[in-house]
Design a protein around this motif. Structure first.
Motif, mmCIF file in Angstrom:
data_model
loop_
_atom_site.group_PDB
_atom_site.id
_atom_site.type_symbol
_atom_site.label_atom_id
_atom_site.label_comp_id
_atom_site.label_asym_id
_atom_site.label_seq_id
_atom_site.Cartn_x
_atom_site.Cartn_y
_atom_site.Cartn_z
ATOM 1 N N LYS A 1 -16.886 12.400 23.661
ATOM 2 C CA LYS A 1 -15.955 12.789 22.594
ATOM 3 C C LYS A 1 -15.528 14.243 22.739
ATOM 4 O O LYS A 1 -14.342 14.572 22.646
ATOM 5 N N SER A 2 -16.518 15.102 22.964
ATOM 6 C CA SER A 2 -16.186 16.519 23.090
ATOM 7 C C SER A 2 -15.366 16.755 24.359
ATOM 8 O O SER A 2 -14.442 17.572 24.364
ATOM 9 N N SER A 3 -15.695 16.011 25.410
ATOM 10 C CA SER A 3 -14.912 16.146 26.653
ATOM 11 C C SER A 3 -13.468 15.728 26.396
ATOM 12 O O SER A 3 -12.534 16.338 26.928
ATOM 13 N N ALA B 1 -15.246 22.580 22.655
ATOM 14 C CA ALA B 1 -16.510 22.010 22.182
ATOM 15 C C ALA B 1 -17.512 21.999 23.336
ATOM 16 O O ALA B 1 -17.134 21.876 24.496
ATOM 17 N N ILE B 2 -18.776 22.135 22.989
ATOM 18 C CA ILE B 2 -19.830 22.138 24.011
ATOM 19 C C ILE B 2 -20.018 20.725 24.559
ATOM 20 O O ILE B 2 -20.072 19.755 23.796
ATOM 21 N N VAL B 3 -20.092 20.640 25.872
ATOM 22 C CA VAL B 3 -20.304 19.346 26.546
ATOM 23 C C VAL B 3 -21.591 19.442 27.352
ATOM 24 O O VAL B 3 -21.760 20.371 28.139
ATOM 25 N N THR C 1 -25.333 16.372 21.384
ATOM 26 C CA THR C 1 -24.930 17.766 21.596
ATOM 27 C C THR C 1 -24.137 18.290 20.401
ATOM 28 O O THR C 1 -24.418 19.363 19.870
ATOM 29 N N THR C 2 -23.146 17.529 19.987
ATOM 30 C CA THR C 2 -22.285 17.993 18.889
ATOM 31 C C THR C 2 -22.930 17.642 17.563
ATOM 32 O O THR C 2 -23.321 16.497 17.343
ATOM 33 N N ARG C 3 -23.035 18.649 16.698
ATOM 34 C CA ARG C 3 -23.618 18.384 15.385
ATOM 35 C C ARG C 3 -22.648 18.733 14.274
ATOM 36 O O ARG C 3 -22.681 18.152 13.204
ATOM 37 N N VAL D 1 -10.165 16.000 15.536
ATOM 38 C CA VAL D 1 -11.501 16.372 15.077
ATOM 39 C C VAL D 1 -12.534 15.701 15.969
ATOM 40 O O VAL D 1 -12.530 14.480 16.134
ATOM 41 N N ASP D 2 -13.413 16.515 16.557
ATOM 42 C CA ASP D 2 -14.534 15.986 17.348
ATOM 43 C C ASP D 2 -15.751 15.946 16.428
ATOM 44 O O ASP D 2 -15.960 16.853 15.618
ATOM 45 N N THR D 3 -16.525 14.882 16.524
ATOM 46 C CA THR D 3 -17.627 14.712 15.579
ATOM 47 C C THR D 3 -18.948 14.448 16.311
ATOM 48 O O THR D 3 -18.974 14.186 17.516
HETATM 49 MG MG LIG Z 1 -19.958 16.116 21.580
#
Ligand SMILES: [Mg+2]
Ligand SMILES: Nc1nc2c(ncn2[C@@H]2O[C@H](COP(=O)(O)OP(=O)(O)OP(=O)(O)O)[C@@H](O)[C@H]2O)c(=O)[nH]1
Length: 488
Positions: free
Chosen positions: A234-236, A247-249, A255-257, A274-276
């Motif tokens: 998702k972040s990628s 966003a951090i990958v 990873t994503t909080r 929006v990345d979740t």
């Molecule tokens: Mg993520």
């Protein structure tokens, strides 16, 4: 005492912060006493005069240009003084304070947000749709949005509304005249082709609604949430869409909080992506909060990109977890199934049996958003949304996703004809449409229902006039102008 709308007002008209130039603006019935107190000499109408702006003790606060716009040839239609100084916050505050001091005898006060434009509207300088277009131009987040706001500001939207109104008035006159001569009514309306007039009006309205819908899209954009299990990419995907490492990958699941947002644009349509946090059971306390936030975002989304990991597509556990998420997705939000990491699987992958988890969700905004406005649950569109396969790593397939998002938004690439519009306008147009539909039904029944037909046409005209502000409640005006920035 003067009513608020007649009181002299002043404000810093430029954005807060530092800049080469900053402007203080005063609008009043008569600004001559302020000019006399602050400016070096008399100001010829609409000519820039350079010189010091004087404090009460005669010292110079700054040097700059003063311009006097005598009423009615000004932005507000009142007497306006513009002082163009250097754009520092302190110097502009000093200059504003000096104006208030010099204007104390005429009760000069600081303007509220949108008050200058409100006066322009009340003095007939522009109509309500144009006034709103000014705020929309200032807030435009893409070039296409800015261009369509300029078009509305120039009156293109208002002209369409006026054309509709004029056609409505013609029809109303016909019907009202018929009411006065009831014995001839059927014949009379038929000869005058009332039905044809009404049909032409309806089809013109449909075209205006279509353009306004596009304009509203440029203004509001589409809220898209990327959701799915941890590590789906998702972040990628957010980073790939944004073209930046936002966003951090990492390969670590969870990873994503927090919620990560970015506005991107596709063909000029703003997309708020929006990345979740990855959705899963048994997460730790921090991640659990992230997951709750993710669901909160999903509930509010205009569309959900439900991201799946192709490399795990064959695992029964993975499929079960995806199905559990699918079952919880709100039914009235369009969902797109997107399979990521296409680069990591060989061509032999059996795409054919990828589950259509989004089936049953509306496939376009037309169903999704309208249903939400009405506060009802939509009848889900049974058409299967296509599933998209892509690679966030290589960018393959991203274009297909972009195109599909625009489709969901209902965007039709014809930006040259689009004028900016707001939900308020769409709401009014939908009411006009409903009244015209009622009117058509009454017309079909003729004799018994002529007065009802007349009433529907009158209501349609009122709804139409709300857009340009010819017929608006005062509290509506208050709400609209209070959302402007100060000094505008
Ligand atoms: Mg993520
Ligand atoms: N081969 C391949 N790997 C990918 C692709 N997209 C993401 N990855 C990898 O998958 C792992 C997870 O990626 P993220 O973008 O962090 O996944 P996420 O869905 O945001 O994960 P959470 O934040 O934990 O929910 C990373 O190691 C990425 O490099 C892709 O298109 N191809």
């Amino acid at each position: 005492m003067l009513s608020r709308l007649d009181q002299p007002i002043a404000a810093i008209a430029t954005a807060p912060g530092r800049g080469a130039v900053g402007i203080v603006r005063v609008s009043a019935k008569d600004v001559s006493s302020i000019i006399a107190a602050i400016c070096p000499r008399d100001l010829p109408p609409r000519q820039a005069v350079y010189g010091p702006f004087r404090a009460a003790d005669g010292s110079a606060i700054d040097q700059g240009l003063a311009i006097h716009f005598p009423a009615p040839h000004s932005y507000t239609g009142e007497d306006v003084l513009e002082l163009q100084a250097h754009g520092g916050p302190v110097v502009l505050q000093l200059l504003l304070a000096r104006c208030l001091e010099a204007g104390a005898s005429i009760n000069l006060r600081v303007a509220e947000p949108g008050e200058f434009t409100q006066r322009a509207f009340l003095n007939g300088k522009l109509d309500l749709a144009q006034a709103e277009a000014i705020a929309d131009l200032i807030d435009a987040s893409t070039e296409a949005a800015a261009r369509s706001a300029t078009r509305s500001l120039a009156g293109e939207f208002s002209r369409e509304i006026h054309a509709l109104r004029d056609a409505l008035i013609d029809l109303r006159m016909l019907v009202e005249a018929t009411l006065d001569f009831p014995e001839e009514e059927i014949d009379f309306l038929q000869k005058a082709d009332a039905q044809g007039q009404l049909e032409r009006l309806q089809s013109h309205l449909a075209r205006v609604m279509q353009r306004a819908h596009q304009g509203a899209l440029l203004r509001e954009g589409l809220h898209v949430v990327i959701a799915g299990q941890p590590n789906a990419g998702k972040s990628s995907l957010l980073n790939a869409l944004a073209g930046a490492e936002l966003a951090i990958v990492t390969p670590i699941a969870g990873t994503t909080r927090d919620v990560v947002r970015q506005t991107i644009q596709i063909e000029g349509v703003p997309l708020h992506v929006v990345d979740t946090a990855g959705l899963r059971e048994g997460a730790d306390q921090v991640e659990q909060i992230g997951i709750e936030r993710a669901w909160g975002q999903i509930e509010k989304a205009d569309a959900v990109v439900f991201l799946h990991d192709l490399t795990r597509a064959d695992s029964a556990d993975y499929q079960a977890a995806d199905a559990a998420i699918a079952a919880k997705l709100p039914v009235d939000v369009p969902v797109i199934d997107v399979w990521n990491k296409a680069d990591a699987v060989d061509g032999g992958v059996r795409f054919a049996h990828l589950p259509r988890l989004a089936a049953g969700h509306p496939t376009s905004d037309a169903t999704g958003r309208v249903a939400r406005d009405a506060g009802t649950v939509s009848e889900a569109n049974p058409t299967d949304a296509p599933s998209i396969t892509l690679s966030a790593r290589t960018g393959d397939g991203l274009d297909k996703l972009r195109k599909h998002l625009l489709e969901i938004a209902g965007w039709q690439a014809a930006p040259e004809g689009v004028f900016i519009a707001r939900e308020r306008h769409l709401h009014a147009l939908r009411r006009v449409d409903a009244h015209l539909m009622e009117a058509a039904a009454h017309l079909a029944r003729q004799a018994q229902a002529l007065d009802l037909l007349a009433e529907e046409l009158r209501l349609a005209q009122n709804a139409l006039s709300e857009i340009t502000g010819e017929f608006s409640a005062d509290d509506l005006l208050g709400v609209i102008f209070s959302r402007f920035c100060i000094g505008k």
